[in-house]
Enzyme design. Structure first.
Site, PDB file in Angstrom:
ATOM      1  N   ASP A  84      -3.816  -9.345  -2.881  1.00  0.00           N
ATOM      2  CA  ASP A  84      -3.091 -10.322  -3.707  1.00  0.00           C
ATOM      3  C   ASP A  84      -4.059 -11.149  -4.542  1.00  0.00           C
ATOM      4  OD1 ASP A  84      -0.633  -9.522  -2.843  1.00  0.00           O
ATOM      5  OD2 ASP A  84      -0.335 -11.160  -1.419  1.00  0.00           O
TER       6      ASP A  84
ATOM      7  N   ASP B 174       6.619  -2.679  -0.160  1.00  0.00           N
ATOM      8  CA  ASP B 174       5.937  -3.878   0.329  1.00  0.00           C
ATOM      9  C   ASP B 174       6.099  -4.000   1.851  1.00  0.00           C
ATOM     10  OD1 ASP B 174       4.518  -6.238   0.180  1.00  0.00           O
ATOM     11  OD2 ASP B 174       5.811  -7.163  -1.316  1.00  0.00           O
TER      12      ASP B 174
END
Ligand code: DGJ
Length: 744
Positions: free
Chosen positions: A550, A480
């Site tokens: 997302d 990430d």
């Protein structure tokens, strides 16, 4: 002068370079003055038969003549690597402050070399070679004592040309690079349209199309990531080109940091496309004998529209960029702990989720954020990659072992490039942050970026990640990265090198991911950056799949997947069935719709809390079953955008063998009394017939492609009780149908 020839590259005695495969040619020449002039990038043209069009020379008022040569105006001469400062007033490919303190430089042909295949770029990701040939042309400026080598690779089986440049200081004093592009293509005069992928967090990859204006249009990033605002990709097309027709040149940069792709159309309608590191806020001090290597630019050509361009990208990415060990491997379905537990992960919570995953038929459990020492919210601990023993008393290894004992794979989340000030790492190494002195630093999600331009930082991160992967218990890593750069500087570099930090950071990052991914070739890596904030060909060289956004709401995803598919194959895309109301836009959709949009990705999973998992158990079991049954087709198949009206979207995926054809039909907002809709399928076998599974009906391939296929009807009212609604869409907003055809 010499004539040289190989299968893909031909050089004539008068130095016309013809790089051709069966379908495309890239042609340029050395002008009598020594300037490298661009002649053609497009459909195939055989060498030595005479080019019917090329640069012309006329007298023009107020336009300068290069070195006083009559009618030779670089401002209207297509070039391969143009400079500013003599007679070309457009954006240059290279801009150097030479040791005399000016930026007037001139590059003239010196030599060339042809090699079979293609070498890797030093310290930067680049496409793999194979059936290809590379031409390296060296240009020199004897006054400024600079040498530039331009590398061109053409592939035998891909309609692709890659380009990069090496700038060498052959003088005795340092020079400063202010701009060093990877590639420049000067197209013939004319009307073009461009398509690029713009966006922001949770709405990445929105395809925007526009006429190329006179002036300069730039997509760029100065944020330290390639960014979700503009992806480093652009398509230039003949006006009016569509999915199935028209000439298209696609350009993408294999780079994950600050980039710029510029299209400039001048007063003579010459159109220049440059791609490379963003020259804004960039400088590089080049000492004598040093070489600066640019990232690689990749150009594709299609004369059959955007769909053929995308097919070329998809095959090329799969064949030459994505890690080969996973590219055609079905990806495991996964359950991620994030939505289920956020930071409250413990050994027992993870084991409970593993049981749930197993019951649903899911193949991998991913332990997301929250597992390392002191990480209970997003204010602390990034950088301290040591297990939190209050949550995992026997260590992550034991948790992983027990998850795997249930027959699941185990994945782990890291955000290696970041640090919270509240961490042991920051206390020990306050100088390891990207920062400038005497400024209060901006924060993003309470975190700061580690200075990966430093070797000691890279070593530390390698050691920490390695200590977990070396257990052999981790099958998958979610890498990430959740903030962009600000106050960019490095405590380890001198004042005159501070603007080198963003590129040095990328070199450090690539060296880290290269070391880790090559040490653990069987670990599946997923690139994630608050969704698609760094989803590019550069990181794709090391990490097989990426978290594209997302945004898990299926309606929000339609434009994201449609946009991303211009460049990226489904083998690289990851998706989840997420919660409702959706956490990003608040929309409520059915599990069916979430399943059928999430279907078009290779890495498919769930990020739901336990209550949602329980409430929708049967539908989720069905979804996981479907995902597993079609997993191989997702990595190998060919994806096509066959309809997009904004309110209606249709996608098609053909399995590699052509046996199965999946068509997703998505309808956003309902309305009464709709017209009948039809869409043409593509890339079928005209002589075969295909059975529509849900209705048991056969249709000819020729008919599906030329007459088209009647899409399920949107009957918002459904008044007639005796109607068979099996070929209708569900009622209401946000509805979908996934149709499967099997070739007879
Ligand atoms: C941002 C990602 O998009 C989420 O899926 C999750 O991994 C969080 N980071 C964890 O902090």
């Amino acid at each position: 002068m010499t004539t040289s020839d190989n299968r893909l590259i031909h050089v004539s005695e008068d130095l016309v370079f013809n790089l051709s495969n069966q379908h495309i040619s890239y042609i340029f020449r050395v002008s009598p003055e020594g300037i490298l002039e661009h002649l053609h990038f497009g459909g195939a043209i055989a060498p030595n038969r005479g080019l019917s069009a090329g640069p012309r020379r006329v007298f023009r008022c107020t336009v300068l003549e290069f070195q006083g040569i009559k009618n030779y105006q670089l401002d209207d001469t297509p070039q391969e690597y143009p400079l500013f400062g003599t007679s070309d007033t457009r954006q240059p490919a290279l801009h150097v402050l030479n040791s005399a303190g000016n930026t007037v430089n001139t590059l003239l042909y010196k030599s060339h070399q042809i090699t079979l295949s293609k070498a890797d770029l030093p310290n930067l990701p680049s496409a793999r070679g194979g059936a290809s040939s590379t031409l390296a042309v060296t240009l020199e400026d004897a006054v400024s004592q600079l040498e530039v080598t331009l590398s061109y690779t053409i592939y035998e089986h891909h309609n692709v040309v890659t380009r990069s440049a090496n700038v060498r200081n052959v003088g005795t004093k340092a020079v400063r690079l202010d701009n060093a592009m990877s590639s420049c293509i000067d197209l013939p005069q004319g009307d073009y349209e461009l398509l690029h992928l713009r966006g922001s967090w949770s709405r990445e990859f929105e395809a925007e199309r526009m006429d190329v204006p006179q002036g300069r249009f730039v997509i760029e990033s100065a944020r330290g990531t390639s960014s979700n605002v503009h992806n480093p990709f652009m398509a230039l097309m003949s006006k009016g080109a569509g999915e199935q027709h028209g000439a298209v040149i696609g350009t993408a940069l294999m780079y994950s940091g600050n980039f710029a792709i510029t299209v400039e159309k001048n007063e003579f309608e010459s159109v220049r496309v440059t791609a490379g590191i963003n020259p804004f806020n960039f400088q590089w001090l080049l000492e004598p004998d040093e070489v600066f290597s640019t990232p690689e630019a990749v150009h594709v050509f299609s004369h059959q529209g955007l769909d053929a361009m995308s097919q070329t990208w998809h095959r090329f990415v799969n064949d030459k960029i994505s890690p080969p060990q996973f590219v055609d491997q079905a990806r495991p379905t996964y359950l991620n702990s994030w939505e289920a537990a956020y930071f409250d992960v413990t050994h027992d919570v993870v084991l409970g989720l593993a049981d749930k995953a197993k019951a649903l038929g899911v193949e991998m459990l991913v332990l997301d954020d929250g597992w390392f020492v002191g990480r209970n919210n997003d204010t602390s601990s990034l950088g301290d990659w040591v297990t939190d023993e209050t949550k995992f008393p026997q260590g992550i290894e034991e948790t992983a072992r027990q998850v795997k004992a249930k027959g699941l794979k185990f994945g782990l989340w890291f955000e290696p490039e970041m640090v919270n000030k509240e961490s042991q790492l920051y206390v020990a190494h306050p100088d390891w942050l990207i920062q400038v002195p005497d400024r209060v630093l901006s924060t993003g999600r309470n975190q700061h970026t580690l200075d990966l331009s430093r070797q000691d930082v890279v070593e530390y991160l390698f050691e920490r990640i390695d200590s977990f992967l070396s257990t052999g218990l981790i099958d998958y890593v979610k890498w990430d990265m959740n903030r962009v750069m600000s106050e960019v500087g490095s405590a380890a570099l001198s004042a005159d090198r501070q603007l080198e930090v963003p590129h040095r950071y990328m070199l450090g990052l690539y060296s880290l991911v290269e070391r880790i991914t090559s040490k653990y070739p069987n670990v599946l890596f997923e690139n994630c950056a608050s969704g698609g904030n760094r989803f590019d060909l550069g990181l794709l060289r090391f990490m097989s799949q990426g978290w594209v956004s997302d945004m898990c709401d299926p309606i929000g995803r339609l434009s994201i997947i449609g946009g991303a598919s211009h460049l990226f194959p489904l083998s690289t895309l990851a998706s989840y069935i997420g919660p409702v109301p959706n956490h990003q836009n608040g929309r409520v959709t059915s599990v069916k719709m979430r399943k059928e949009v999430g279907f078009f990705a290779s890495a498919r999973g769930l990020s739901l809390n336990e209550a949602d998992l329980d409430a929708n158990q049967d539908e989720i079991i069905d979804a996981i079953h479907l995902y597993k049954a079609t997993a191989q087709d997702m990595v190998e198949g060919s994806f096509h955008r066959i309809k997009n009206t904004g309110n209606e979207v249709c996608w098609q995926l053909n399995s590699r063998c052509g046996q199965r054809v999946y068509v997703g039909y998505y309808h956003v907002l309902s309305a009464p009394n709709q017209p009948f809709r039809r869409t043409k399928l593509v890339n079928l076998d005209a002589d075969s017939s295909y059975r529509l599974q849900c209705r048991g009906m056969d249709f000819g391939g020729d008919s599906l492609m030329t007459l088209g296929f009647d899409l399920p009807y949107i009957d918002a009212m459904r008044i007639q009780a005796d109607t068979d609604y099996s070929n209708h869409m569900d009622q209401g907003d946000f509805v979908s149908r996934l149709l499967v055809f099997e070739k007879n």
